[in-house]
Structure formats: C-alpha cells, structure tokens
Design a protein around this motif. Structure first.
Motif, PDB file in Angstrom:
ATOM      1  N   ALA A  40       0.958  -1.181  -0.173  1.00  0.00           N
ATOM      2  CA  ALA A  40      -0.596   0.182  -0.018  1.00  0.00           C
ATOM      3  C   ALA A  40       0.948   1.053   0.097  1.00  0.00           C
ATOM      4  O   ALA A  40       0.459   2.117  -0.927  1.00  0.00           O
ATOM      5  CB  ALA A  40      -0.750  -0.169   1.325  1.00  0.00           C
ATOM      6  N   TRP A  42       3.036   1.958  -1.943  1.00  0.00           N
ATOM      7  CA  TRP A  42       3.490   2.709  -3.723  1.00  0.00           C
ATOM      8  C   TRP A  42       1.872   3.286  -4.064  1.00  0.00           C
ATOM      9  O   TRP A  42       1.879   4.223  -5.042  1.00  0.00           O
ATOM     10  CB  TRP A  42       4.091   1.657  -4.417  1.00  0.00           C
ATOM     11  N   ARG A  43       0.813   2.834  -2.999  1.00  0.00           N
ATOM     12  CA  ARG A  43      -0.423   3.421  -3.474  1.00  0.00           C
ATOM     13  C   ARG A  43      -0.659   4.849  -2.819  1.00  0.00           C
ATOM     14  O   ARG A  43      -1.772   5.256  -3.103  1.00  0.00           O
ATOM     15  CB  ARG A  43      -1.319   2.800  -3.305  1.00  0.00           C
ATOM     16  N   ARG A 182      -7.545   8.683   1.688  1.00  0.00           N
ATOM     17  CA  ARG A 182      -5.966   7.995   1.048  1.00  0.00           C
ATOM     18  C   ARG A 182      -6.230   7.410   2.823  1.00  0.00           C
ATOM     19  O   ARG A 182      -5.606   5.987   3.132  1.00  0.00           O
ATOM     20  CB  ARG A 182      -5.050   8.498   1.207  1.00  0.00           C
ATOM     21  N   TYR A 186      -5.097   3.792   3.764  1.00  0.00           N
ATOM     22  CA  TYR A 186      -3.865   3.439   4.137  1.00  0.00           C
ATOM     23  C   TYR A 186      -3.801   2.724   5.654  1.00  0.00           C
ATOM     24  O   TYR A 186      -3.452   1.098   6.060  1.00  0.00           O
ATOM     25  CB  TYR A 186      -3.171   4.538   4.775  1.00  0.00           C
TER      26      TYR A 186
END
Length: 356
Positions: A40, A42-43, A182, A186
């Motif tokens: 996650a 990298w997202r 976000r 996460y």
C-alpha cells in the motif's frame, strides 16, 4: 517504474514482509512507525515519493513489523527484543552485513535497541520523531499519561477504519479531504483494530533509555519543533544521551514523516549518509540482553487487569459487568482480548499467569 517485489524473512515463528529498492553504495533499513503496509506504500503518493527519494542514495530495505501489513499477526504478546530482532531477520534475508538503521516514531526505539545490540551490524543510526520511553515518569515527563494512553486505545478500537488522530499525526493535512480518505484507507490496510490497539499497548512498555549509552555508531536525531505526538524534548533527550549524536530541529508539527516539509527531512538524511564514512565511531560493545520474561502482565490495560483480578475471584462475566457497571458484552470482549494478549486459551491459564 516497476514496483518492488515483496519477500518474506523468518523471525522465530513469524514471517516478516520486506522489499528492497535502489542500488546505492550503502544499505539502509527503514523501520516504520505505528503501522505500515509495504505494498500500500506505493499507492499512497506521499509515502511512495518519500521512499523513492530516500532510495536515491542507498539500497533501501522496507518492511512491515510483526502484526502489521503483510507480515504475520503476532501469535502472542511479543517483547520489544523480539520485535527488534525482526530487523536482524530482514537484514539476513537480504544478505546485508551492515546497514544504516533509520527509525521513525515508534521505530526509533527499535532502531536504538538494534544499534545497541548489534553494533557490528550498524553503520549509522537515524532517528526521526522518536521517543525513548512511552510511560510518563518523573524523570521522563513528556510521555502520555496512563489515562491518555487508555483513551487512545479505546478510540482505536471504537473508530479504526475512519479518519482519526489527524490533528496529532498529520495536522497540516487534516482539512484535505482526499488526503484524509487515503490516510484512513492506508490505516485499514496496515492493521486491524485489534492489532493497532495491541501495538499501542506494547508501546506503553517501551523504554530504550538504557540502550542509548550503548549506541556506538554515528547518529542523526531529527525532530519537528511542534510535533504533537512525540515532543521535541524527547528528541533532545535521545540526542543528549547518545555520545556524539547530531540533533537537527526541523520546522513543522506533522509527526508522520511523509507529509510536511519532507524534502528538508530527507535532505538532512542524505547529507548524513554522504558524511558517514568520515564520521567518528566509538568502539562498540553489545548491550547485555535482558533476562527472558514470562508473558507480560504489563501489556494489559488497568481495566483489563482489574477484570483479570475479578476472574481470579471466580466471578462470572455477568457479575463482573455488575461490579464495573458495564455491559456483559463489553466484559466478554475484554476477556477475549486478555486471553489473546497473554497468549492463552482459557481463563484458568490467564489467572495462573496473574498469580504466578
């Protein structure tokens, strides 16, 4: 750019998820704070940018601590020494003999303990936004009180999955709706409510003060002036007790390293890495390992210990609920958490630990 491949290291009975990126001349292992998820990362644009920039000057190793992300859940209450040794397991799996150890937030105590336990494997120490102790004492007055820690654990168990702790962890982005969503996602991917609360409980017993004097590697201590989670005086304390440590105070209030002026933070880290070969290093002696402890009662909150003591008196859930003026369902949940934290299956086994 291709994403790093997730691999697994074995640390005792636990599998630790890790990745590597970059091809610099130095190896650096990043120990994350509270929770993380190596894929996650990298997202999440802010996290991905931070890690890629960090990897420009080194070969970077990232991993999820036990109980978080893609690593195994904690099978029982884990000591800080066991959690620290996950760092050693990742280095071994990556065939790294010596590395710079970079801890952020909760990861600072693990980094300090690793540097003190394995001086021969520690090229340098970077500590950002850290604390040496997580329980307030007369000689360490900056840590949260027991009541504040209990309130946070209750908040996590009640509100995990939605935006929370933004005013403490990321105040500069607290009103940015897209970031808030976000961030909540996460956290959900990085840990369950129970795992997140368990890490908070373990952190209340973190005390790396004795290890500070055993750090022989060059050290850089970074801290933001108005950090609301770990106070600036905690960073100063760490730097003051590591011989020769450099202390850099950065502007800002964000505790999370990936937001705020992360360019200034990374700039300090990169300059430290460039100077590292010329920095003096003290002769290193391993810090003595503490005696192995039985399952720790100190991982329990005051309310859980109270319930365990009532169980020892032979009280039923209904009777305990009446004594505490709580619902029977709440008591049942507490008992389940107590058994999980102590690594036992029955009430009798939990009571046996209490009276041991």
């Amino acid at each position: 750019m291709a994403l790093p491949v997730t691999r697994y290291a074995r640390s005792g009975e636990v599998h630790i998820a890790w990745q590597s990126l970059g091809d610099g001349r130095l190896d650096l292992i990043f120990i994350p704070g509270w929770v993380s998820h190596v894929e996650a990362n990298w997202r999440f644009p802010e996290v991905a940018s931070f890690l890629r920039t960090l990897a420009e000057r080194c070969r970077l190793l990232v991993f999820d601590k036990r109980g978080t992300g893609l690593s195994d859940p904690m099978p029982r209450a884990s000591t800080i020494e066991e959690r620290m040794d996950d760092v050693r397991a990742v280095l071994d799996a990556a065939a790294v003999r010596r590395a710079v150890v970079f801890g952020a937030s909760e990861g600072v105590s693990l980094a300090i303990l690793f540097a003190a336990t394995y001086p021969e494997r520690t090229l340098g120490l970077v500590a950002y936004g850290g604390f040496a102790c997580r329980r307030r004492t007369p000689d360490y007055p900056w840590a949260p009180s027991d009541k504040a820690s209990a309130r946070l654990m209750e908040l996590v168990q009640r509100s995990w999955g939605g935006p929370m702790e933004l005013d403490t962890l990321t105040p500069s982005r607290a009103n940015d709706h897209r970031f808030v969503m976000r961030f909540a996602s996460y956290l959900r991917q990085s840990a369950s409510p129970g795992a997140a609360a368990a890490l908070l409980r373990y952190n209340t017993d973190v005390d790396s003060r004795a290890a500070l004097a055993h750090v022989a590697a060059p050290a850089l201590v970074l801290h933001r002036t108005a950090d609301r989670d770990a106070k600036i005086d905690e960073g100063r304390f760490i730097a003051r007790h590591i011989t020769g440590a450099q202390f850099v105070e950065l502007p800002g209030a964000d505790h999370w390293p990936f937001v705020g002026d992360s360019a200034a933070l990374l700039g300090e880290v990169h300059r430290f890495l460039e100077r590292l070969p010329s920095l003096p290093r003290r002769p290193g002696r391993r810090m003595p390992k503490p005696p192995r402890k039985p399952p720790v009662m100190s991982t329990l909150t005051s309310r859980q210990r109270q319930i365990l003591e009532l169980l020892a008196q032979g009280r039923s859930n209904r009777e305990i609920a009446q004594v505490l003026t709580r619902s029977e369902h709440t008591v049942h949940r507490h008992v389940a958490n107590i058994l999980a934290q102590l690594g036992v299956r029955t009430r009798a086994q939990a009571v046996a630990i209490l009276v041991r």
